[in-house]
Enzyme design. Sequence first.
Site, PDB file in Angstrom:
ATOM      1  N   SER A  25      31.779  42.974  50.880  1.00  0.00           N
ATOM      2  CA  SER A  25      32.969  43.035  50.034  1.00  0.00           C
ATOM      3  C   SER A  25      32.685  42.373  48.695  1.00  0.00           C
ATOM      4  O   SER A  25      31.752  41.580  48.576  1.00  0.00           O
ATOM      5  CB  SER A  25      34.140  42.333  50.719  1.00  0.00           C
ATOM      6  OG  SER A  25      35.221  42.218  49.813  1.00  0.00           O
ATOM      7  N   HIS A  26      33.500  42.711  47.690  1.00  0.00           N
ATOM      8  CA  HIS A  26      33.400  42.031  46.401  1.00  0.00           C
ATOM      9  C   HIS A  26      33.742  40.550  46.526  1.00  0.00           C
ATOM     10  O   HIS A  26      33.388  39.749  45.677  1.00  0.00           O
ATOM     11  CB  HIS A  26      34.348  42.670  45.384  1.00  0.00           C
ATOM     12  CG  HIS A  26      33.765  43.878  44.710  1.00  0.00           C
ATOM     13  ND1 HIS A  26      33.361  44.989  45.401  1.00  0.00           N
ATOM     14  CD2 HIS A  26      33.489  44.126  43.395  1.00  0.00           C
ATOM     15  CE1 HIS A  26      32.885  45.874  44.549  1.00  0.00           C
ATOM     16  NE2 HIS A  26      32.946  45.379  43.329  1.00  0.00           N
ATOM     17  N   SER A  27      34.485  40.213  47.570  1.00  0.00           N
ATOM     18  CA  SER A  27      34.884  38.818  47.788  1.00  0.00           C
ATOM     19  C   SER A  27      34.276  38.335  49.098  1.00  0.00           C
ATOM     20  O   SER A  27      34.412  38.981  50.137  1.00  0.00           O
ATOM     21  CB  SER A  27      36.417  38.737  47.853  1.00  0.00           C
ATOM     22  OG  SER A  27      36.808  37.629  48.645  1.00  0.00           O
TER      23      SER A  27
END
Lengths: 242, 135
Positions: B8-10
């Site tokens: 994920s981007h996070s």
Amino acid sequence: MVEESIQREAIEAAVHAVAERIEAEKTYLTELDSAIGDADHGANLHRGMQAVVEAIEDAEETDPAALVKLVGRTLVSEVGGAAGPLYGGSIMSASTEFAEGIDTASTVAFAEAYLAKVEDRGGATVGDKTMVDALTPAVHTYKKSIEQDELPPLAALAKAVDAAERGVAFTTPIRASKGRASYLGWRSVGHQDPGATSTLYCLEAILDVATEYLDGEIDRDATSPTVPDESAEADGSPEGEE
Amino acid sequence: MIALVVVSHSEQAANGVAEVATEMGGDARIVPVGGDPDGGIGTSAPEIEDAILDAVEGPDGETADGVVVLVDLGSAVMNAELAIEMLEEDLEVVIADAPILEGTLNAAVSASSPKATLDEVLQRAEEARDYRKLD
């Protein structure tokens, strides 16, 4: 082909020139990216190019393919977002074209391989408002100028830079259909694409370095006639691939 | 045995997706990875590459036969593809074309069976594409 040590020197010079240009433009690139993206393009590329400068200075490799691959690998490690894989991954992949060293033919092969990888990785084509809009005209103009018009590499590169500039201008009035900007839909119209813009800056920096290394007349107009006096043998019939 | 990598981007989102999936497919090996090289929002190919290698090796010494990678958006896909290209060993790694949470959950349930094959886990993950939340 020039000596490997000169090739290495030219790669180092190009890396420095690109790093300096990106540093000078990082605020502007981030401004462009804050309008239609996530406001990190300038800072990201700047950090990446600073790391590339260090990596190239410390590099033990001397052959050009390995050095260019190192440039790509460093960008992949340092640059987040899509710019890392698009710039870095494509440079890594295209670097194999320099396996026999850097000469005119291998620069054309590199440019084509780089464009193909960017298109493949990003799934973008011309008109999507991405770096492909600057890259495609640049690569096509470079290849045609070298292979069909038989221009010297410097003149071909100058035309390619002009072609990229026209491509960057083209990104402004069109709607984004790839990348973060595509989420904005019609609101992306009227904004210049940051990836196309940074692609142009890289090409301009490389042209500056090439100008130092190669002698020749520079005509930056991609649409200007190509040495009409010397192309008497051209019969106007298309030959070979597009 | 098939392992999963969640990209994920996070980092927090990747951990959270893994947490939810573990609730259902508790025996599956799930390695979350996220964030850009600076610790901000984004993804990083070398970190995804490390996560894939961790997923193959595992904490218990049992080597996975393959890895299914679940991704969120945009550059997560590009960086996952690049990470797979950069792997020096010849490993069975595929990216699932599936929503990250539902896909990971499905894949985890499937991968919790030690006999599950790469194709089966991938297929289960990609079935999540068709899920509707309201009638």
